[in-house]
Design a protein around this motif. Sequence first.
Motif, PDB file in Angstrom:
ATOM      1  N   UNK A  13     -24.186  50.134  32.886  1.00 47.63           N
ATOM      2  CA  UNK A  13     -24.457  50.498  34.269  1.00 47.63           C
ATOM      3  C   UNK A  13     -23.318  51.347  34.838  1.00 47.63           C
ATOM      4  N   UNK A  14     -22.107  50.877  34.655  1.00 49.91           N
ATOM      5  CA  UNK A  14     -20.929  51.651  35.062  1.00 49.91           C
ATOM      6  C   UNK A  14     -19.705  51.007  34.420  1.00 49.91           C
ATOM      7  N   UNK A  15     -18.577  51.681  34.543  1.00 48.44           N
ATOM      8  CA  UNK A  15     -17.333  51.138  34.017  1.00 48.44           C
ATOM      9  C   UNK A  15     -16.173  51.622  34.875  1.00 48.44           C
ATOM     10  N   UNK A  16     -15.080  50.885  34.826  1.00 51.70           N
ATOM     11  CA  UNK A  16     -13.889  51.293  35.568  1.00 51.70           C
ATOM     12  C   UNK A  16     -12.641  50.822  34.829  1.00 51.70           C
ATOM     13  N   UNK A  17     -11.524  51.550  34.989  1.00 54.88           N
ATOM     14  CA  UNK A  17     -10.285  51.171  34.303  1.00 54.88           C
ATOM     15  C   UNK A  17      -9.790  49.806  34.757  1.00 54.88           C
ATOM     16  N   UNK A  18      -9.173  49.111  33.834  1.00 54.65           N
ATOM     17  CA  UNK A  18      -8.547  47.821  34.131  1.00 54.65           C
ATOM     18  C   UNK A  18      -7.183  47.824  33.459  1.00 54.65           C
ATOM     19  N   UNK A  19      -6.143  47.821  34.281  1.00 52.33           N
ATOM     20  CA  UNK A  19      -4.778  48.000  33.790  1.00 52.33           C
ATOM     21  C   UNK A  19      -4.674  49.364  33.104  1.00 52.33           C
ATOM     22  N   UNK A  20      -3.855  49.494  32.086  1.00 53.94           N
ATOM     23  CA  UNK A  20      -3.582  50.820  31.541  1.00 53.94           C
ATOM     24  C   UNK A  20      -4.535  51.206  30.421  1.00 53.94           C
ATOM     25  N   UNK A  21      -4.880  50.270  29.553  1.00 54.03           N
ATOM     26  CA  UNK A  21      -5.635  50.617  28.345  1.00 54.03           C
ATOM     27  C   UNK A  21      -7.018  49.980  28.278  1.00 54.03           C
ATOM     28  N   UNK A  22      -7.301  49.102  29.204  1.00 58.94           N
ATOM     29  CA  UNK A  22      -8.536  48.320  29.111  1.00 58.94           C
ATOM     30  C   UNK A  22      -9.587  48.812  30.107  1.00 58.94           C
ATOM     31  N   UNK A  23     -10.801  48.303  29.944  1.00 58.95           N
ATOM     32  CA  UNK A  23     -11.901  48.675  30.825  1.00 58.95           C
ATOM     33  C   UNK A  23     -12.662  47.433  31.274  1.00 58.95           C
ATOM     34  N   UNK A  96     -31.146  57.875  38.089  1.00 57.73           N
ATOM     35  CA  UNK A  96     -30.785  56.837  37.119  1.00 57.73           C
ATOM     36  C   UNK A  96     -29.706  55.927  37.690  1.00 57.73           C
ATOM     37  N   UNK A  97     -28.719  56.530  38.361  1.00 58.98           N
ATOM     38  CA  UNK A  97     -27.664  55.743  39.002  1.00 58.98           C
ATOM     39  C   UNK A  97     -28.250  54.857  40.095  1.00 58.98           C
TER      40      UNK A  97
END
Length: 262
Positions: A13-23, A96-97
């Motif tokens: 559906x969507x994604x966003x950064x989490x900390x430096x290297x994770x999602x 779609x969004x």
Amino acid sequence: MARENTSFAGIVMYRRPYKERDLLVKFLTDKRGPMMFFVRGGNRSHAKITSDILPFTHGQYTGWLADDGSLSYLSAARDTRQYVHLGEDPLRSAYATYILELVDATFEEGRAIGGWFNQVAAALELIDKGQDPQIAANVLEVQFLPLLGAAQTWDCCTICGLNDRPLDFSEANGGMLCSRHWNLDERRFHLDRRTVGYLQLFASLNLAQVNQIQVDQSVKNRLRYTLDRIYDDELGLHLKSKRFIDQMATWENQLKNLRSEN
């Protein structure tokens, strides 16, 4: 903190950064509806799983699914594919969004959603193949209304229960009025028979059985007006993606006016 290691079908559906290297990646899953997953290292450019968790990707995934409202963990992906044409056209992408935002607003996170996963996937597939994105979204808008607490009576008169005469939509009465009872609502929508017929069809339409969509623009305008009114007046649901779609329509009309003037 209980988690179950399991495989599931999912749509990103969507994604966003989490900390430096994770999602953090939000999936619509076939087993537990919308769910947020932590993807360790997913924000690295060379990460193996990167292409499997792009927005509008559909595939089979494996992860540790939490059942207490905490984060789930994604561990593997296979047989993934993108709805590649959605990103090529702004209108397709916007609809779609919107569909996925509407799904997120309709279904509680972590709860089974039955056949709705396949219905949403079929809508995205139709849009990706170039079929009318508004109509695909309209079908889901009609079908999600009961889930959102705003069920409407589409197939018969809300007063007498009959459908042997012309019907028109009455927001005040929660559905259709037959011509015997049109006098009960001076603000009924004055819909034509084709628009009424489409609303009735949409209420039970299986999108997986649809190959082609062709609806006249005038009917599309009335469908959009009707559903927008219901979602605005009865639900107060104003999603960002829907506002963008409305802005695109305004821009298109302005361009048409400029062309006609020139």
